[in-house]
Scaffold this motif. Sequence first.
Motif, PDB file in Angstrom:
ATOM      1  N   SER A  54       0.861  -1.224   0.191  1.00 26.77           N
ATOM      2  CA  SER A  54      -0.172   0.042   0.133  1.00 26.77           C
ATOM      3  C   SER A  54       0.613   1.597  -0.050  1.00 26.77           C
ATOM      4  O   SER A  54       0.144   2.061  -0.383  1.00 26.77           O
ATOM      5  CB  SER A  54      -1.166  -0.008   1.087  1.00 26.77           C
ATOM      6  OG  SER A  54       0.208   0.137   2.375  1.00 26.77           O
ATOM      7  N   THR A  55       2.570   1.194   0.474  1.00 25.21           N
ATOM      8  CA  THR A  55       2.836   2.074   0.167  1.00 25.21           C
ATOM      9  C   THR A  55       3.129   3.223  -1.058  1.00 25.21           C
ATOM     10  O   THR A  55       3.379   2.301  -2.181  1.00 25.21           O
ATOM     11  CB  THR A  55       4.415   2.096   0.924  1.00 25.21           C
ATOM     12  OG1 THR A  55       5.089   0.648   0.237  1.00 25.21           O
ATOM     13  CG2 THR A  55       4.504   1.448   2.578  1.00 25.21           C
ATOM     14  N   VAL A  56       3.949   4.572  -1.055  1.00 22.50           N
ATOM     15  CA  VAL A  56       3.739   4.557  -2.491  1.00 22.50           C
ATOM     16  C   VAL A  56       5.107   5.541  -2.332  1.00 22.50           C
ATOM     17  O   VAL A  56       5.791   6.393  -2.409  1.00 22.50           O
ATOM     18  CB  VAL A  56       2.897   6.035  -2.341  1.00 22.50           C
ATOM     19  CG1 VAL A  56       3.216   6.799  -4.262  1.00 22.50           C
ATOM     20  CG2 VAL A  56       1.494   5.591  -2.660  1.00 22.50           C
ATOM     21  N   LYS A  57       6.200   4.488  -3.537  1.00 22.99           N
ATOM     22  CA  LYS A  57       6.967   4.470  -3.455  1.00 22.99           C
ATOM     23  C   LYS A  57       7.902   5.431  -4.165  1.00 22.99           C
ATOM     24  O   LYS A  57       7.011   5.582  -5.969  1.00 22.99           O
ATOM     25  CB  LYS A  57       7.355   3.020  -3.510  1.00 22.99           C
ATOM     26  CG  LYS A  57       7.280   2.084  -2.674  1.00 22.99           C
ATOM     27  CD  LYS A  57       7.809   0.642  -2.912  1.00 22.99           C
ATOM     28  CE  LYS A  57       7.233  -0.466  -2.323  1.00 22.99           C
ATOM     29  NZ  LYS A  57       5.733  -0.636  -2.672  1.00 22.99           N
ATOM     30  N   LEU A  58       8.613   5.845  -4.690  1.00 27.91           N
ATOM     31  CA  LEU A  58       9.806   6.869  -5.412  1.00 27.91           C
ATOM     32  C   LEU A  58      11.679   6.789  -5.149  1.00 27.91           C
ATOM     33  O   LEU A  58      11.440   6.293  -3.773  1.00 27.91           O
ATOM     34  CB  LEU A  58       8.926   8.181  -5.737  1.00 27.91           C
ATOM     35  CG  LEU A  58       9.284   9.138  -4.653  1.00 27.91           C
ATOM     36  CD1 LEU A  58       9.624  10.504  -4.529  1.00 27.91           C
ATOM     37  CD2 LEU A  58       8.090   8.542  -3.668  1.00 27.91           C
ATOM     38  N   LEU A  59      12.085   6.968  -6.593  1.00 30.71           N
ATOM     39  CA  LEU A  59      13.525   6.894  -6.596  1.00 30.71           C
ATOM     40  C   LEU A  59      14.352   8.045  -6.017  1.00 30.71           C
ATOM     41  O   LEU A  59      13.660   9.991  -6.811  1.00 30.71           O
ATOM     42  CB  LEU A  59      14.552   6.027  -7.233  1.00 30.71           C
ATOM     43  CG  LEU A  59      13.804   4.373  -7.890  1.00 30.71           C
ATOM     44  CD1 LEU A  59      14.427   4.484  -8.966  1.00 30.71           C
ATOM     45  CD2 LEU A  59      14.408   3.792  -6.513  1.00 30.71           C
ATOM     46  N   ASP A  60      14.955   8.618  -5.344  1.00 31.71           N
ATOM     47  CA  ASP A  60      15.389  10.174  -5.067  1.00 31.71           C
ATOM     48  C   ASP A  60      16.807  10.194  -5.938  1.00 31.71           C
ATOM     49  O   ASP A  60      17.192   9.054  -7.122  1.00 31.71           O
ATOM     50  CB  ASP A  60      16.089  10.535  -4.035  1.00 31.71           C
ATOM     51  CG  ASP A  60      17.418   9.432  -3.226  1.00 31.71           C
ATOM     52  OD1 ASP A  60      17.907   8.496  -3.850  1.00 31.71           O
ATOM     53  OD2 ASP A  60      17.251   9.991  -2.387  1.00 31.71           O
TER      54      ASP A  60
END
Length: 316
Positions: free
Chosen positions: A57-63
């Motif tokens: 359910s977590t909304v992930k993104l890359l830095d």
Amino acid sequence: MNFLNIEDEMKYFKKMYVLRKEIEDYLFNEGYMNIEPSIFEEYDEFTEVNSRIDRKSTVKLLDNNSDILILSPDITTGIINKFMPRWEYGMNLRIFYYGKTYKHNGTGIKENREMGVEIIGEKNQSTDQYVLSTARQIMNMYSSDYLIEIGNSKFLKGIMQACSFKKEDYDNILDLLYQKNKQELKEYLSKLPYKEPMSTLLNIFDLEGTFDEVMAELEGLYLNDLMEQGIEELRTINDYIKNTTDKITYDLSMVSELSYYDGIIFRGYIYGSNKEIIKGGRYDSFTEQYGFKTPAIGFTVELDELIKVLYKEEQQ
């Protein structure tokens, strides 16, 4: 919410602005200070300390360094992560914030607006009562027809530790308790080797009502020191609150989606909605995971659900 025309949407956002300002003004006048929380968390760190969170359910993104971040599903975690590494003995904070949390709900990303209250570094006989009083005042600002349920995580931890369940069973039982699935819980427990503490677990959904009703249902059931400690904390609250309101009920089966509570936990509901308007609890041990153990308690006000109730009433 979805709107058929822009006029209705503007009315909605005006109402949201007024609602938010009313709560902010109330909290500021009560002595709480405002902070602006970050919306970013480190994925590994967050999921390690919030073991019950659904990782899908977590909304992930890359830095830029290819590290995985998530849009915050829980603002309290970020606040503790921000303050505890610099915390000093004797400090005391009373804070409030407005923020958004984010989750995948199966069809897309759900954005949730909330206001939060945290008291960090303070714990005396009246702190829990004071936080509950603040929550009640906010509920009372918008409806006289509300109810606050109070539980204590120590009670349930006492049973679960005494049963020494395997981790898989432990997690599955917590999920069934969270879903309030009485039938499946009984079926699940019937397949496990019987232990005395399970007598209380099998009857745990009956342990709700007034404090006296809960105590009557507990008679003859298994109790240990940690469970009794949780009950005594509820008794202290009940002694304080029983002559001030009849809008309190107790529920010893209460489980939070988050795993960091270690004392009282509570939820507030308003007539017209079956979802929580307020939810929170004590989380002293959680602060230690970020480098400094200090007392902490807080709650959030679910603004989207609250305004949905108020908007629905206005349309009727």
